[in-house]
Design a protein around this motif. Structure first.
Motif, PDB file in Angstrom:
ATOM      1  N   GLY A 398       0.802  -1.228   0.000  1.00 17.80           N
ATOM      2  CA  GLY A 398       0.000   0.000   0.000  1.00 17.80           C
ATOM      3  C   GLY A 398       0.822   1.259   0.000  1.00 17.80           C
ATOM      4  O   GLY A 398       0.279   2.352  -0.147  1.00 17.80           O
ATOM      5  N   GLU A 399       2.121   1.148   0.200  1.00 19.96           N
ATOM      6  CA  GLU A 399       3.002   2.316   0.210  1.00 19.96           C
ATOM      7  C   GLU A 399       3.871   2.315  -1.042  1.00 19.96           C
ATOM      8  O   GLU A 399       4.172   1.261  -1.613  1.00 19.96           O
ATOM      9  CB  GLU A 399       3.905   2.293   1.446  1.00 19.96           C
ATOM     10  N   HIS A 400       4.293   3.498  -1.442  1.00 27.32           N
ATOM     11  CA  HIS A 400       5.157   3.626  -2.600  1.00 27.32           C
ATOM     12  C   HIS A 400       6.308   4.570  -2.291  1.00 27.32           C
ATOM     13  O   HIS A 400       6.173   5.485  -1.499  1.00 27.32           O
ATOM     14  CB  HIS A 400       4.375   4.178  -3.802  1.00 27.32           C
ATOM     15  N   VAL A 401       7.400   4.290  -2.958  1.00 31.93           N
ATOM     16  CA  VAL A 401       8.565   5.163  -2.882  1.00 31.93           C
ATOM     17  C   VAL A 401       8.712   5.832  -4.240  1.00 31.93           C
ATOM     18  O   VAL A 401       8.572   5.179  -5.276  1.00 31.93           O
ATOM     19  CB  VAL A 401       9.827   4.331  -2.559  1.00 31.93           C
ATOM     20  N   TYR A 402       8.979   7.119  -4.236  1.00 31.97           N
ATOM     21  CA  TYR A 402       9.168   7.840  -5.494  1.00 31.97           C
ATOM     22  C   TYR A 402      10.619   8.287  -5.619  1.00 31.97           C
ATOM     23  O   TYR A 402      11.141   8.951  -4.726  1.00 31.97           O
ATOM     24  CB  TYR A 402       8.246   9.058  -5.572  1.00 31.97           C
ATOM     25  N   LEU A 403      11.228   7.900  -6.722  1.00 32.25           N
ATOM     26  CA  LEU A 403      12.603   8.312  -6.985  1.00 32.25           C
ATOM     27  C   LEU A 403      12.606   9.319  -8.125  1.00 32.25           C
ATOM     28  O   LEU A 403      12.111   9.016  -9.213  1.00 32.25           O
ATOM     29  CB  LEU A 403      13.468   7.113  -7.368  1.00 32.25           C
ATOM     30  N   PRO A 404      13.147  10.496  -7.913  1.00 31.68           N
ATOM     31  CA  PRO A 404      13.201  11.476  -9.003  1.00 31.68           C
ATOM     32  C   PRO A 404      14.339  11.146  -9.966  1.00 31.68           C
ATOM     33  O   PRO A 404      15.464  10.880  -9.547  1.00 31.68           O
ATOM     34  CB  PRO A 404      13.452  12.792  -8.264  1.00 31.68           C
ATOM     35  N   GLU A 405      14.032  11.147 -11.250  1.00 37.13           N
ATOM     36  CA  GLU A 405      15.050  10.883 -12.271  1.00 37.13           C
ATOM     37  C   GLU A 405      14.932  11.942 -13.363  1.00 37.13           C
ATOM     38  O   GLU A 405      13.874  12.131 -13.946  1.00 37.13           O
ATOM     39  CB  GLU A 405      14.857   9.481 -12.862  1.00 37.13           C
ATOM     40  N   LEU A 406      16.039  12.595 -13.611  1.00 41.93           N
ATOM     41  CA  LEU A 406      16.046  13.653 -14.620  1.00 41.93           C
ATOM     42  C   LEU A 406      16.334  13.063 -15.996  1.00 41.93           C
ATOM     43  O   LEU A 406      17.290  12.308 -16.176  1.00 41.93           O
ATOM     44  CB  LEU A 406      17.122  14.682 -14.286  1.00 41.93           C
ATOM     45  N   GLU A 407      15.501  13.412 -16.945  1.00 35.48           N
ATOM     46  CA  GLU A 407      15.765  13.077 -18.340  1.00 35.48           C
ATOM     47  C   GLU A 407      15.936  14.371 -19.109  1.00 35.48           C
ATOM     48  O   GLU A 407      15.847  15.457 -18.545  1.00 35.48           O
ATOM     49  CB  GLU A 407      14.632  12.218 -18.897  1.00 35.48           C
ATOM     50  N   ALA A 408      16.182  14.240 -20.404  1.00 27.16           N
ATOM     51  CA  ALA A 408      16.559  15.424 -21.175  1.00 27.16           C
ATOM     52  C   ALA A 408      15.513  16.532 -21.101  1.00 27.16           C
ATOM     53  O   ALA A 408      15.851  17.717 -21.019  1.00 27.16           O
ATOM     54  CB  ALA A 408      16.790  15.019 -22.623  1.00 27.16           C
ATOM     55  N   ASP A 409      14.235  16.174 -21.110  1.00 28.06           N
ATOM     56  CA  ASP A 409      13.197  17.201 -21.139  1.00 28.06           C
ATOM     57  C   ASP A 409      12.190  17.056 -20.028  1.00 28.06           C
ATOM     58  O   ASP A 409      11.162  17.714 -20.050  1.00 28.06           O
ATOM     59  CB  ASP A 409      12.468  17.156 -22.487  1.00 28.06           C
ATOM     60  N   ARG A 410      12.453  16.190 -19.066  1.00 21.12           N
ATOM     61  CA  ARG A 410      11.440  15.960 -18.049  1.00 21.12           C
ATOM     62  C   ARG A 410      12.044  15.418 -16.762  1.00 21.12           C
ATOM     63  O   ARG A 410      13.170  14.928 -16.741  1.00 21.12           O
ATOM     64  CB  ARG A 410      10.406  14.966 -18.565  1.00 21.12           C
ATOM     65  N   LEU A 411      11.259  15.549 -15.742  1.00 19.47           N
ATOM     66  CA  LEU A 411      11.568  14.907 -14.465  1.00 19.47           C
ATOM     67  C   LEU A 411      10.578  13.764 -14.301  1.00 19.47           C
ATOM     68  O   LEU A 411       9.371  13.973 -14.405  1.00 19.47           O
ATOM     69  CB  LEU A 411      11.422  15.909 -13.316  1.00 19.47           C
ATOM     70  N   VAL A 412      11.074  12.581 -14.062  1.00 13.83           N
ATOM     71  CA  VAL A 412      10.213  11.420 -13.869  1.00 13.83           C
ATOM     72  C   VAL A 412      10.269  11.031 -12.401  1.00 13.83           C
ATOM     73  O   VAL A 412      11.353  10.823 -11.850  1.00 13.83           O
ATOM     74  CB  VAL A 412      10.667  10.231 -14.738  1.00 13.83           C
TER      75      VAL A 412
END
Lengths: 468, 292
Positions: A398-412
């Motif tokens: 029920g829980e999630h971890v979010y990892l920020p990843e930078l790509e050329a034109d976006r943040l995922v």
């Protein structure tokens, strides 16, 4: 019950106290990355990176993405900006950011077309209302879905008009006018007037305040007022919202936000390179569906461009409107979290480390999720760079971890669940007059087999016209 | 014949149990240097942790050890390192354990280093010393199994495994101001084939390096789900010519100590690690190369 009440009262008191100081904070680095409340809980979330092209620049990008490691899809994008015209086109199968927008100056005013959305006041009718729990102003929020065409003319006084879907399925038309900081607007749909709004604001040097009052055709209303103050590099701000819980603006109904909310933020420099970030917020979607968030974060700058960040946070309730998500809010949801981060570099090498953990009991006990991340970056003088990021995460059901990843034109914001690890290798270097960026991701959550993802993107930026 | 086979199986099971339950926390690998990373970085640390040495002079290192007092796990390795400008490279060969349960390892590392920073990638490949046919005969696997794939379930099962594997890791360190050293390393970022004898996770560490005293603190994430993170802290006294150190670890709590000495290009080091349940582990190192 008592715990929730006391926490809510404490958060509200903190929020009100800071609101009295009056400020707005654009964001503090280091706080946990998380998607907006309207995003699906278990899916990756893409958000556009801030547009960095300058006047006279044109940027073209081509990319190939394989989210399952095998089947690839193409992405294409083009952005340009001149002194009177700017636009962006994104295309790609399954790309959440696909779409186009055009903005520019014409006939003594400005116009927009596509996903470029005008904003009225505080966004209660048109635009995205603020999230009381957010550190940033739409920092991790996509542009609204739907296409509109708009035009606004005049400076001291203005008139404007827009037409389009603006996040809803039904088309609508909006007219607005204003003079000397006071404004008003009306939105029409097939059944007549759907919303009306008046707003006013006054800002100078980052300090000021304002208010908006909005109503729909049934007389349901929503009002919001804000105050902010900027003193040197210190920023303080707060806002209060009240209204009817069934009120909806002309924009995306999933982003209407809570009808009752108070939010206050502060980003204050202290002595010896220390910065203090504070956030206090309380909100209520409906009777019995409240939420609160209180955050304290300290940043310390170190020699050699290094720095450390430490933070603590307490959360109550929900950020999802039960009327929108279609299910009851979880009862008395309580979370406490803490995080620490260090980053630094020497020569061509940069290192970063971060640890974040959350618990469902006081003092961050009863761990529900945790993530440790380390990053190694190496840059060569020729512009070739390698970056390796490794994250080990744990999240209960029920829980999630979010990892920020930078790509050329976006943040995922990569949504991860379970108990596993993720390794990401990024390569960047000059190629064919532009820059090519490649990333390979490996996510391993036993007992499932490792999941591979990869992206290759090429970006070239050039001038529309030569410098004289 | 049957008794010998049974003994071999028991020996294998005991050794694997020790490796799995005890040694996973020891950090000792084939090329692990006797001295902790904050004290000396060289060819061994580059092959073991992907931490490239700042010096570029050639180095030859001979390593040996007896983990947990078990002669069946005796290990020996040779490693060589070389630098050119900011590039660093290292290669090594190792043999661990007796012929019944041991394995051979070849490792390479390449990276770079400048004053105050270093980075590297390491690759290691292992193969069991027993032949496929021998293991297949013990485990009951079909004799026509493809080379490199054998049944490893020594309990008599039929699950097929592999007797060779590899791993790829990366690491980097920085020393801003020269006194503080920070490092991040994951020796097993990616693994393939047979599981490595010791599962290793991401390690982050910080050290303070004075002229006569050095201290360090490191944290290693659990390499497997459900495992616990481990920490180690140590302090060393002495300089380049002679030094002594003690190091404490948790999960389970234990300690190690070691000494090192250098005379010209020759250097030696010995390390002894205690364990609350298992016998002591001993590692030694002889190096030929200029002083760091």
């Amino acid at each position: 019950m008592n715990r929730g009440h006391s926490a809510r009262a404490a958060a509200a008191a903190l929020g009100l106290a800071l609101a009295l100081i009056g400020s707005r904070v654009q964001g503090v680095r280091g706080d946990p990355a998380e998607p907006p409340a309207d995003a699906p809980e278990d899916a990756d979330y893409d958000v556009e990176r801030p547009d960095s092209i300058g006047d006279g620049d044109i940027e073209v990008g081509l990319g190939v993405v394989a989210n399952d490691g095998r089947h690839s899809t193409q992405r294409r994008r083009a952005l340009f900006r001149s002194d009177s015209l700017g636009g962006a086109v994104r295309d790609g199968a399954g790309d959440d950011l696909a779409g186009s927008s055009l903005e520019g100056a014409a006939a003594g005013g400005r116009f927009g077309l596509g996903r470029s959305m005008p904003v009225w006041g505080r966004g209660l009718v048109l635009g995205d209302p603020r999230e009381p729990w957010g550190w940033r102003e739409r920092g991790t929020q996509r542009r609204s879905a739907g296409d509109v065409l708009w035009y606004r003319a005049g400076r001291g006084s203005h008139v404007g008009a827009w037409a389009g879907t603006a996040g809803r399925k039904q088309p609508a038309l909006g007219l607005d006018a204003g003079a000397r900081g006071a404004n008003g607007g009306v939105v029409f749909d097939r059944r007549g007037i759907s919303n009306a709004s008046v707003w006013a604001s006054r800002e100078s040097g980052g300090s000021g305040g304002g208010a908006e009052f909005a109503s729909d055709r049934r007389g349901r209303w929503r009002a919001e007022t804000f105050a902010q103050r900027r003193d040197g590099s210190a920023r303080l701000g707060g806002w209060v919202r009240a209204g009817h819980e069934a009120y909806r603006g002309a924009g995306d109904p999933r982003r209407a936000g809570p009808p009752l909310a108070v939010s206050a933020r502060a980003d204050v420099p202290l002595a010896h390179g220390t910065r203090l970030g504070l956030l206090g917020a309380w909100w209520r979607f409906a009777p019995g569906v409240p939420g609160a968030r209180a955050t304290l974060e300290v940043q310390q700058a170190l020699p050699h461009h290094a720095g450390v960040v430490a933070g603590f946070e307490q959360q109550h309730g929900t950020r999802r409107d039960p009327a929108v998500v279609g299910r009851p809010a979880p009862e008395a949801r309580f979370r406490q979290g803490a995080w620490a981060e260090w980053h630094g570099g020497a020569g061509p090498v940069s290192l970063a480390w971060r640890h974040e953990f959350w618990g469902e009991r006081r003092w961050v006990r009863g761990e529900v999720r945790a993530v440790s991340t380390a990053r190694i970056g190496v840059e060569s003088p020729a512009g070739v760079g390698v970056r390796i990021t490794y994250a080990a995460f744990r999240a209960v059901s029920g829980e999630h971890v979010y990892l920020p990843e930078l790509e050329a034109d976006r943040l995922v914001l990569r949504a991860l669940a379970g108990d596993g690890e993720r390794a990401r290798v990024e390569l960047r270097g000059p190629f064919a007059g532009g820059m090519v960026e490649a990333a390979l991701n490996r996510t391993f959550v036993p007992p499932r087999a490792p999941r591979m993802q990869w992206t290759v993107e090429w970006t070239r930026r050039s001038r529309l016209r030569r410098e004289p | 014949m049957k008794v010998a086979k049974h003994r071999a199986r028991v020996g294998v099971v005991v050794a694997l149990a020790i490796l799995t339950l005890g040694a996973t926390r020891s950090r000792a690998q084939e090329f692990a240097p006797a001295a902790p990373e904050p004290l000396v970085m060289g060819a061994a640390s580059m092959l073991d942790q992907a931490l490239a040495p700042e010096r570029r002079a050639p180095e030859l290192v001979i390593l040996g050890g007896r983990p947990f007092g078990l002669a069946a796990l005796d290990a020996a390795a040779v490693a060589a390192g070389l630098g050119w400008r900011s590039l660093r490279g290292a290669a090594g060969l190792a043999r661990s354990g007796d012929p019944a349960i041991g394995w051979s390892t070849v490792a390479f590392a390449i990276g770079g280093a400048t004053p105050g920073a270093g980075y590297a990638l390491r690759v290691a490949a292992r193969r069991d010393r027993r032949s496929d046919a021998a293991i297949a005969a013990e485990s009951g696997a079909p004799p026509d199994a493809p080379p490199g794939t054998i049944a490893t379930d020594l309990g008599g099962g039929t699950s097929a495994g592999v007797n060779a594997g590899g791993e790829l890791g990366a690491g980097a360190w920085i020393a801003p101001g020269r006194v503080v050293l920070l490092w991040v390393a994951h020796p097993q970022l990616v693994t393939r084939g047979a599981a490595p004898p010791l599962a290793r996770g991401l390690e982050c560490g910080v050290a303070w390096r004075g002229s006569r005293v050095r201290a360090w603190l490191a944290r290693e994430l659990a390499a497997a789900p459900g495992g616990s993170d481990t920490h180690r802290a140590g302090i060393a006294f002495g300089g380049v010519d002679a030094s002594a150190w003690v190091e404490a670890r948790d999960a389970p709590l234990r300690a190690g100590l070691g000494v090192a000495a250098r005379a010209g290009p020759f250097a030696v080091g010995v390390r002894v690690d205690a364990h609350p349940v298992l016998p002591q582990s001993v590692r030694f190192e002889c190096a030929l190369g200029s002083a760091p």
